[in-house]
Design an enzyme around this catalytic site. Structure first.
Site, PDB file in Angstrom:
ATOM      1  CG  ASP A   1      -2.117  -0.941   0.952  1.00  0.00           C
ATOM      2  OD1 ASP A   1      -1.860  -1.708   0.080  1.00  0.00           O
ATOM      3  OD2 ASP A   1      -3.251  -1.335   2.014  1.00  0.00           O
TER       4      ASP A   1
ATOM      5  CE  LYS B   1      -2.959  -4.853   1.042  1.00  0.00           C
ATOM      6  NZ  LYS B   1      -4.156  -3.777   2.636  1.00  0.00           N
TER       7      LYS B   1
ATOM      8  CB  CYS C   1      -1.950  -2.772   5.333  1.00  0.00           C
ATOM      9  SG  CYS C   1      -4.079  -2.229   5.373  1.00  0.00           S
TER      10      CYS C   1
END
Ligand code: TIU
Length: 227
Positions: free
Chosen positions: A29, A134, A167
């Site tokens: 990310d 995701k 994450c």
């Protein structure tokens, strides 16, 4: 590559036995909305400099990884434009005026295809590097990541990116339960909150490496460049 060809990489709580042919770099990310000044993260009042210090180490590690011909995979947190994969609980969490899917500083917030949802230019994936979109915090939930890892014979992951306690931690925990050995280079992961950076890393390597190992990119670069 056989077990005998493992390279010992310094790490906590003890050295990580790197098997390059079976190890993927998983960059979590590194998206414009989380890292760039003027993005969604900063709009929420977060200090993006805490994340931006990870860009240079990630660039160096990714460059060495590519040079060694190893598998690199990138993830992006985000949702479909019609929001059909966005749970209502996630949409309204935080009671913010601005929610996922609303117009933000760099397009609709965390919506696939919008500029802010994309990966920062400094770490942009090559055409042959898988990108996992995701909908959750963990990279395994509702994605084809595990299938891709299986196709490549991957049993180990070097996990980098942001944020350390959200994450990155979620993904390491998911991976650990699925049998993957995870090494997290501490200079390549970042949190908006310094105390969460410290504790997020400790939580991974405590209790004999309960979720994995914590190391430094310099040792990894040394290991894969020598090999
Ligand atoms: N990628 C990731 O960690 N998503 C988050 O929402 N992180 C926060 O720290 N909020």
């Amino acid at each position: 590559m056989s077990l005998a060809t493992a390279i010992e990489v310094p790490a906590q709580p003890y050295p990580f036995e790197l098997r390059t042919a079976h190890c993927a770099l998983l960059i979590i990310d590194m998206q414009r909305d989380f890292l760039e000044p003027g993005g969604f993260g900063e709009m929420l009042g977060n200090d993006v400099s805490q994340l931006r210090r990870t860009i240079a180490p990630n660039r160096a590690l990714l460059a060495a990884w590519r040079k060694a011909g190893l598998l690199a995979i990138h993830t992006r947190e985000g949702h479909r434009p019609d929001l059909s994969d966005l749970p209502q609980s996630k949409k309204v969490r935080g009671r913010s005026q601005t929610c996922i899917g609303d117009a933000g500083p760099m397009g609709r917030i965390l919506i696939r295809g919008e500029p802010g949802q994309d990966i920062i230019p400094e770490l942009y994936p090559l055409a042959n590097e898988p990108v996992i979109d995701k909908p959750g915090k963990g990279a395994f939930y509702a994605t084809d990541l595990q299938l891709i890892l299986q196709q490549h014979g991957i049993t180990q992951l070097v996990v980098t990116g942001v944020t350390t306690e959200v994450c990155v931690n979620s993904t390491v925990r998911e991976a650990n339960d699925r049998g993957y050995e995870c090494l997290v280079p501490e200079d390549c992961v970042g949190s908006y909150f310094p105390q969460f950076q410290t504790m997020g890393l400790q939580m991974i390597q405590a209790q004999g490496g309960i979720f994995g190992w914590v190391g430094h990119s310099s040792h990894l670069i040394g290991a894969i460049s020598a090999g």
